[in-house]
Design an enzyme around this catalytic site. Structure first.
Site, short mmCIF file in Angstrom:
data_model
loop_
_atom_site.label_atom_id
_atom_site.label_comp_id
_atom_site.label_asym_id
_atom_site.label_seq_id
_atom_site.Cartn_x
_atom_site.Cartn_y
_atom_site.Cartn_z
N ARG A 111 37.21 -12.60 91.04
CA ARG A 111 38.05 -12.09 89.96
C ARG A 111 39.48 -12.60 90.09
O ARG A 111 40.13 -12.91 89.09
CB ARG A 111 38.04 -10.56 89.91
CG ARG A 111 36.74 -9.97 89.45
CD ARG A 111 36.44 -10.38 88.00
NE ARG A 111 35.15 -9.87 87.59
CZ ARG A 111 34.10 -10.62 87.31
NH1 ARG A 111 34.18 -11.93 87.39
NH2 ARG A 111 32.97 -10.09 86.93
N GLU A 114 39.28 -15.99 88.88
CA GLU A 114 39.10 -15.94 87.43
C GLU A 114 40.43 -15.68 86.71
O GLU A 114 40.67 -16.22 85.61
CB GLU A 114 38.09 -14.83 87.09
CG GLU A 114 37.69 -14.78 85.65
CD GLU A 114 36.66 -13.70 85.40
OE1 GLU A 114 35.69 -13.99 84.69
OE2 GLU A 114 36.81 -12.56 85.92
N SER A 137 56.46 -21.51 95.23
CA SER A 137 56.01 -21.76 96.58
C SER A 137 54.98 -20.73 97.04
O SER A 137 55.10 -19.55 96.75
CB SER A 137 57.21 -21.73 97.54
OG SER A 137 56.78 -21.92 98.87
#
Length: 170
Positions: A111, A114, A137
């Site tokens: 997830r 995703e 960064s």
């Protein structure tokens, strides 16, 4: 004073998934076994080390380099001889990224992946508009996880804080 055990949320502590042990450094099983035996959360360990929870978890997974102070404090809190921890790769250079297959198979980790798949370019566009041409960064970086509750439910709040690094012309 007695050590606080368990989690402040009442959830079980995180333990080591044996399916990934072969991809982790030698300190991981040692640290997780002691953590489990003492029933200590990353929250409790973070307070003992004076670090953020995610930073401590990263030490357990070999994703961060431990300082001498980290080793000393972990040895004390987990009742592991300091010399035994120093025999591991804890204070060496981490091999980040090796712990995970891509795309990730673990649903929660997937997830997170995703989110970047779905919103990565949106994040990039907004960041470029706010900061110009550059990157955030992941080295000069901090993160934390917080729990938030409201009338609509329980929410996971993840803060990612990275130094802005502008691209330079050459």
């Amino acid at each position: 004073m007695a050590e606080k055990t368990g989690t402040s949320s009442g959830q079980p502590i995180a333990t080591l998934n044996q399916d990934i042990v072969h991809r982790l450094p030698s300190q991981s099983p040692l640290l997780f076994a002691a953590k489990k035996q003492k029933n200590l959360s990353f929250e409790t360990l973070a307070k003992a080390l004076g670090r953020e929870e995610v930073a401590v978890a990263a030490l357990f997974y070999g994703q961060a380099k431990a300082s001498e102070e980290d080793v000393k404090n972990l040895a004390k809190v987990l009742d592991i001889p300091e010399a035994k921890l120093l025999e591991t790769e804890m204070t060496g250079f981490p091999d980040r990224g090796r712990q995970m297959e891509m795309p990730p198979k673990e649903p929660l980790v997937y997830r997170l992946f995703e989110i970047v798949q779905n919103y990565g370019y949106a994040y990039k566009a907004v960041m470029n508009e706010k900061f110009g041409d550059g990157i955030m960064s992941a080295i000069s970086f901090s993160t934390k996880v917080e729990k938030e509750e409201d009338d609509k439910g329980t929410w996971c709040v993840i803060t990612l804080r990275g130094k802005w690094l502008p691209f330079t012309r050459f």
